[in-house]
Scaffold this motif. Structure first.
Motif, short mmCIF file in Angstrom:
data_model
loop_
_atom_site.label_atom_id
_atom_site.label_comp_id
_atom_site.label_asym_id
_atom_site.label_seq_id
_atom_site.Cartn_x
_atom_site.Cartn_y
_atom_site.Cartn_z
N VAL A 59 0.83 -1.20 0.00
CA VAL A 59 0.00 0.00 0.00
C VAL A 59 0.87 1.25 0.00
N GLU A 60 2.19 1.05 0.00
CA GLU A 60 3.11 2.17 -0.06
C GLU A 60 2.94 2.92 -1.37
N ALA A 61 3.54 4.09 -1.47
CA ALA A 61 3.38 4.96 -2.63
C ALA A 61 3.65 4.26 -3.96
N ASP A 84 12.26 -4.82 -18.12
CA ASP A 84 10.80 -4.83 -18.15
C ASP A 84 10.30 -3.99 -16.97
N PRO A 85 9.55 -2.92 -17.25
CA PRO A 85 9.09 -2.03 -16.17
C PRO A 85 8.09 -2.68 -15.21
N VAL A 86 7.62 -3.87 -15.53
CA VAL A 86 6.72 -4.60 -14.64
C VAL A 86 7.44 -4.95 -13.33
N PHE A 87 8.76 -5.16 -13.42
CA PHE A 87 9.55 -5.58 -12.27
C PHE A 87 10.41 -4.43 -11.79
N TYR A 88 10.36 -4.18 -10.49
CA TYR A 88 11.13 -3.06 -9.94
C TYR A 88 11.49 -3.35 -8.49
N THR A 89 12.22 -2.45 -7.91
CA THR A 89 12.58 -2.55 -6.50
C THR A 89 12.62 -1.14 -5.92
N THR A 90 12.77 -1.07 -4.64
CA THR A 90 12.97 0.20 -3.94
C THR A 90 14.17 -0.01 -3.02
N PRO A 91 14.76 1.07 -2.52
CA PRO A 91 15.89 0.90 -1.60
C PRO A 91 15.57 -0.01 -0.41
N HIS A 92 14.33 0.01 0.04
CA HIS A 92 13.93 -0.84 1.17
C HIS A 92 14.14 -2.32 0.86
N TYR A 93 13.94 -2.71 -0.38
CA TYR A 93 14.04 -4.12 -0.77
C TYR A 93 15.41 -4.50 -1.31
N ASP A 94 16.30 -3.54 -1.48
CA ASP A 94 17.66 -3.86 -1.93
C ASP A 94 18.30 -4.81 -0.93
N GLY A 95 18.91 -5.86 -1.44
CA GLY A 95 19.56 -6.84 -0.58
C GLY A 95 18.61 -7.86 0.02
#
Length: 114
Positions: free
Chosen positions: A41-43, A64-75
């Motif tokens: 539910v995050e931004a 593919d822009p369908v798949f992404y990450t955020t700094p929170h999920y890095d690692g």
């Protein structure tokens, strides 16, 4: 084709032992009491799905822009997925893979028929 959370749940609950509930105060899916997917539910939104690190790297490298990450999920072994654009068949495969990675050994053996 867009996928809804309800469709994600329908795909996942076809797998043994999957339960719908909450995880980190958001709708989530668990197997053996351990979470493997949650609706964010995050931004940035999307689906956070357990993913082997090598597969995560490959999905992100695909561009593919369908798949992404955020700094929170890095690692961390989670890939973020845009449900409004993901291919349903590819998502089903990724959900299955997440199940295999998180399910207890007993469930995996039973599913293999061993």
């Amino acid at each position: 084709m867009a996928m809804t959370w309800e469709q994600v749940v329908a795909v996942a609950t076809e797998l043994p032992g999957v339960e719908e509930g909450t995880w980190w105060r958001t709708p989530g899916l668990k197997v053996g009491g351990k979470g493997f997917a949650r609706l964010r539910v995050e931004a940035e939104g999307g689906l956070a799905l357990l993913c082997e690190p090598a597969e995560k790297e490959a999905l992100l490298a695909s561009g593919d822009p369908v798949f992404y990450t955020t700094p929170h999920y890095d690692g961390h072994p989670f890939i973020l997925i845009d449900l409004t654009a993901v291919d349903p068949e590819q998502l089903a495969e990724l959900i299955d893979s997440a199940w295999w990675w998180r399910a207890p050994a007993r469930m995996r053996r039973e599913r293999q028929g061993a």
